[in-house]
Design an enzyme around this catalytic site. Structure first.
Site, PDB file in Angstrom:
ATOM      1  N   CYS A  62       0.732  -1.377  -0.056  1.00 15.96           N
ATOM      2  CA  CYS A  62      -0.039  -0.198   0.035  1.00 15.96           C
ATOM      3  C   CYS A  62       0.763   1.333   0.047  1.00 15.96           C
ATOM      4  O   CYS A  62       0.425   2.358  -0.247  1.00 15.96           O
ATOM      5  CB  CYS A  62      -1.039   0.111   1.269  1.00 15.96           C
ATOM      6  SG  CYS A  62      -1.606  -1.550   1.442  1.00 15.96           S
ATOM      7  N   HIS A 193      -4.153   6.729   6.126  1.00 18.09           N
ATOM      8  CA  HIS A 193      -4.253   5.340   5.411  1.00 18.09           C
ATOM      9  C   HIS A 193      -5.657   4.861   5.126  1.00 18.09           C
ATOM     10  O   HIS A 193      -6.096   4.703   3.866  1.00 18.09           O
ATOM     11  CB  HIS A 193      -3.403   4.491   6.136  1.00 18.09           C
ATOM     12  CG  HIS A 193      -3.131   2.892   5.255  1.00 18.09           C
ATOM     13  ND1 HIS A 193      -2.802   2.917   3.947  1.00 18.09           N
ATOM     14  CD2 HIS A 193      -3.185   1.683   5.826  1.00 18.09           C
ATOM     15  CE1 HIS A 193      -2.729   1.871   3.532  1.00 18.09           C
ATOM     16  NE2 HIS A 193      -3.143   0.826   4.874  1.00 18.09           N
ATOM     17  N   HIS A 232      -9.508   1.742  -2.647  1.00 15.54           N
ATOM     18  CA  HIS A 232      -8.183   1.418  -2.179  1.00 15.54           C
ATOM     19  C   HIS A 232      -7.367   0.985  -3.321  1.00 15.54           C
ATOM     20  O   HIS A 232      -7.564  -0.293  -4.024  1.00 15.54           O
ATOM     21  CB  HIS A 232      -8.153   0.217  -1.043  1.00 15.54           C
ATOM     22  CG  HIS A 232      -6.676   0.152  -0.597  1.00 15.54           C
ATOM     23  ND1 HIS A 232      -5.416   0.721  -0.998  1.00 15.54           N
ATOM     24  CD2 HIS A 232      -6.090  -0.808   0.652  1.00 15.54           C
ATOM     25  CE1 HIS A 232      -4.500   0.324  -0.432  1.00 15.54           C
ATOM     26  NE2 HIS A 232      -4.971  -0.401   0.695  1.00 15.54           N
TER      27      HIS A 232
END
Length: 261
Positions: A62, A193, A232
């Site tokens: 990520c 995040h 995401h």
């Protein structure tokens, strides 16, 4: 105008879904040989633009595009060249990854990232491509953000391989703020995040509270997450959040992202 110069390319990228998506007869072609290698992805950009500077792909899940941005900034500080392209990309071309994440209960049954929400039940996968030119401070016009500092850390030992570590996240925030040379109470926006998971979001919120609440500040910190709007985008997601923050706030930002494996 860039041809032959020492400009660099730093790319955040993960799964090369293009390769397994090819029919069997095409997997032995010259395109398949280079197309299933993430290192070639950054090299392809340098090749197309004729750049001779640093060139690297970063596969850190990520955080990949933010690690790429961090590395580009460090290369500038060491005067390796005067301009870099920091980018991130994520494409979903095969089903296997999505099926595996669903079986592992990582993804949302509702199909949405409910970031910092009681309805959070996992994240929603998304595609994306982002890029930013990083250079030493010059008058570049209105679409400009000053990257004052950055830091990269790993969660280390925690409950499981993918579980976050609150203490490590606090250390990351402190390191990024210290590198920026600003006080925590000077920051008014935090792009999180924020995947929308029942474990990750409370851990991140706790780290934020510990760092920003430790100095007795009275002004709030606005916390957002691009994933709540666009999903995401994995290897691309960190820079998507950075570019979103640029549009939301013209001010001082410190960049940090945990290296999650």
């Amino acid at each position: 105008t860039l041809m032959g110069g020492d400009g660099g390319v730093f790319l955040g990228i993960e799964r090369p879904d293009w390769a397994p998506a090819q029919p069997p007869l095409a997997r032995g072609s010259v395109y398949a040989v280079t197309g299933d290698n993430v290192s070639v992805a950054a090299g392809r950009v340098s090749f197309a633009l004729g750049l001779h500077g640093p060139c690297a792909s970063f596969e850190t899940a990520c955080s990949a595009s933010l690690v790429a941005s961090h590395s580009a900034a460090r290369a500038l500080q060491h005067a390796e060249c005067d301009v870099h392209l920091a980018a991130g990309v994520n494409l979903m071309l095969v089903q296997a990854s999505s099926i595996g994440m669903a079986i592992a209960c990582m993804t949302s049954v509702a199909g949405r990232c409910h970031t910092f929400d009681s309805r959070a039940d996992g994240f929603c996968r998304g595609e994306g491509c982002s890029a930013a030119v990083i250079r030493m401070s010059k008058a570049l016009g209105t679409r400009r953000v000053d990257l004052r500092g950055s830091a990269v850390r790993q969660d280390g030992r925690s409950v499981s391989l993918t579980a976050p570590n609150g203490q490590a996240q606090q250390g990351l925030l402190v390191a990024a703020i210290r590198d920026a040379g600003v006080a925590a109470d000077a920051l008014s926006l935090h792009e999180a995040h924020g995947t929308g998971t029942a474990l990750g979001d409370p851990t991140e919120a706790g780290a934020l509270a510990a760092v920003h609440g430790a100095d007795g500040r009275t002004l709030p910190v606005v916390v957002g997450a691009a994933k709540a709007s666009v999903g995401h985008s994995e290897a691309c997601s960190g820079q998507v959040g950075l570019l979103k923050a640029q549009w939301q706030l013209a001010g001082t930002m410190a960049l940090g992202n945990a290296h999650l494996r």
